[in-house]
Design a protein around this motif. Structure first.
Motif, PDB file in Angstrom:
ATOM      1  N   ALA A 100       0.829  -1.205   0.000  1.00  9.69           N
ATOM      2  CA  ALA A 100       0.000   0.000   0.000  1.00  9.69           C
ATOM      3  C   ALA A 100       0.864   1.256   0.000  1.00  9.69           C
ATOM      4  N   HIS A 101       1.921   1.253   0.797  1.00  8.46           N
ATOM      5  CA  HIS A 101       2.829   2.400   0.834  1.00  8.46           C
ATOM      6  C   HIS A 101       3.477   2.630  -0.532  1.00  8.46           C
ATOM      7  N   TRP A 102       3.886   1.554  -1.186  1.00  7.72           N
ATOM      8  CA  TRP A 102       4.597   1.702  -2.457  1.00  7.72           C
ATOM      9  C   TRP A 102       3.703   2.323  -3.531  1.00  7.72           C
ATOM     10  N   VAL A 103       2.506   1.768  -3.699  1.00  6.06           N
ATOM     11  CA  VAL A 103       1.618   2.298  -4.738  1.00  6.06           C
ATOM     12  C   VAL A 103       1.154   3.706  -4.378  1.00  6.06           C
ATOM     13  N   THR A 104       0.873   3.936  -3.105  1.00  5.65           N
ATOM     14  CA  THR A 104       0.464   5.274  -2.673  1.00  5.65           C
ATOM     15  C   THR A 104       1.544   6.305  -2.974  1.00  5.65           C
ATOM     16  N   SER A 105       2.796   5.960  -2.729  1.00  4.20           N
ATOM     17  CA  SER A 105       3.880   6.923  -2.932  1.00  4.20           C
ATOM     18  C   SER A 105       4.145   7.172  -4.412  1.00  4.20           C
ATOM     19  N   LEU A 153     -10.599   4.417  -8.070  1.00  2.00           N
ATOM     20  CA  LEU A 153     -10.753   4.792  -6.660  1.00  2.00           C
ATOM     21  C   LEU A 153      -9.504   5.509  -6.152  1.00  2.00           C
ATOM     22  N   SER A 154      -8.348   5.057  -6.605  1.00  2.00           N
ATOM     23  CA  SER A 154      -7.095   5.683  -6.195  1.00  2.00           C
ATOM     24  C   SER A 154      -7.027   7.132  -6.666  1.00  2.00           C
ATOM     25  N   LYS A 155      -7.403   7.364  -7.911  1.00  2.00           N
ATOM     26  CA  LYS A 155      -7.390   8.732  -8.442  1.00  2.00           C
ATOM     27  C   LYS A 155      -8.398   9.606  -7.700  1.00  2.00           C
ATOM     28  N   TYR A 156      -9.519   9.008  -7.333  1.00  2.00           N
ATOM     29  CA  TYR A 156     -10.536   9.738  -6.576  1.00  2.00           C
ATOM     30  C   TYR A 156      -9.993  10.134  -5.199  1.00  2.00           C
ATOM     31  N   LEU A 164       0.463  14.808  -1.519  1.00  2.00           N
ATOM     32  CA  LEU A 164       1.550  14.000  -0.975  1.00  2.00           C
ATOM     33  C   LEU A 164       2.896  14.643  -1.288  1.00  2.00           C
ATOM     34  N   ASN A 165       3.756  14.682  -0.284  1.00  2.00           N
ATOM     35  CA  ASN A 165       5.123  15.144  -0.483  1.00  2.00           C
ATOM     36  C   ASN A 165       6.038  14.319   0.411  1.00  2.00           C
ATOM     37  N   PHE A 166       7.322  14.571   0.334  1.00  2.00           N
ATOM     38  CA  PHE A 166       8.269  13.730   1.053  1.00  2.00           C
ATOM     39  C   PHE A 166       8.244  13.965   2.560  1.00  2.00           C
ATOM     40  N   LEU A 175      -5.887   7.524   0.756  1.00  2.00           N
ATOM     41  CA  LEU A 175      -5.295   6.852  -0.403  1.00  2.00           C
ATOM     42  C   LEU A 175      -4.557   5.591   0.036  1.00  2.00           C
ATOM     43  N   TYR A 176      -3.810   5.705   1.120  1.00  2.08           N
ATOM     44  CA  TYR A 176      -3.113   4.531   1.654  1.00  2.08           C
ATOM     45  C   TYR A 176      -4.105   3.445   2.047  1.00  2.08           C
TER      46      TYR A 176
END
Length: 215
Positions: A100-105, A153-156, A164-166, A175-176
């Motif tokens: 989840a973290h990987w795709v979210t980032s 759904l992710s784009k929504y 999101l930023n670093f 999103l996560y």
């Protein structure tokens, strides 16, 4: 003097992984994942979409004034950003959280002109294969309908979540949690009601509505 015989040690050093309650099934081997590999996977989507000899349904949109500069735009993702994603992805969380973290980032930072979700999923597939999380006959990334709805759904959620930023890269926003539930479904067959309760048409309309509000 306090008895320290119960404290886990390896070769004279304190073993944090033995002290912490770390799940066994997780991504630990990142040797096959480099920023060059991630860029190449994204460029492959661009190349396939532009190849006139391939009858492909793939699309790739690049906002470049000069078509000759499109390839440079596709490859313009900053090396340090990709390296940081690889280096800082949480190592001690369960594999579902890591996925989840990987795709979210990757999708949330929108490092490429297009195909960010596709790039996130194909590079993550390489990671879970390398770490024996799944086998090659796994149904990754889900059925066409499932992954199609998941991306919509992710784009929504990306539009509804704070940008999101670093500084807030690994925070658990909506999103996560969307992707967490999707990977629970994909890896462990846990029901994700959002995939059942929404048609693709309905999701596309909802996405268009939130995008119009941003304009």
């Amino acid at each position: 003097m306090e008895d320290e015989s119960h404290v886990p040690h390896r070769d004279g050093y304190l073993s944090l992984l033995d002290v912490l309650d770390v799940p066994n099934r997780r991504i630990t081997d990142f040797t096959g994942l480099t920023q060059e590999y991630i860029k190449q996977r994204n460029y492959d989507y661009y190349d396939i979409a532009r190849d006139p000899y391939l009858d492909s349904e793939q699309t790739y949109s690049v906002n470049a004034r000069d078509p000759r500069q499109e390839a440079n735009a596709v490859l313009s993702a900053k090396k340090w950003k990709l390296d940081r994603l690889i280096r800082e992805l949480p190592r001690t969380e369960p594999v579902v959280s890591q996925c989840a973290h990987w795709v979210t980032s990757v999708a949330g930072l929108h490092l490429f002109p297009d195909a960010n979700h596709r790039t996130a999923m194909v590079t993550l597939y390489a990671l879970v294969l390398d770490n024996d999380i799944i086998r090659e006959d796994h149904r990754w990334p889900g059925t066409q309908e499932e992954i199609g709805k998941a991306v919509l759904l992710s784009k929504y959620h990306r539009h509804l979540s704070p940008r999101l930023n670093f500084d807030r890269l690994w925070r658990r926003d909506t999103l996560y949690w969307h992707w967490y539930q999707y990977f629970e479904h994909l890896l462990h067959d846990v029901d994700y009601p959002a995939l059942r309760n929404h048609s693709e048409g309905k999701l596309r309309r909802k996405l268009q509505q939130v995008r119009r509000k941003d304009d």
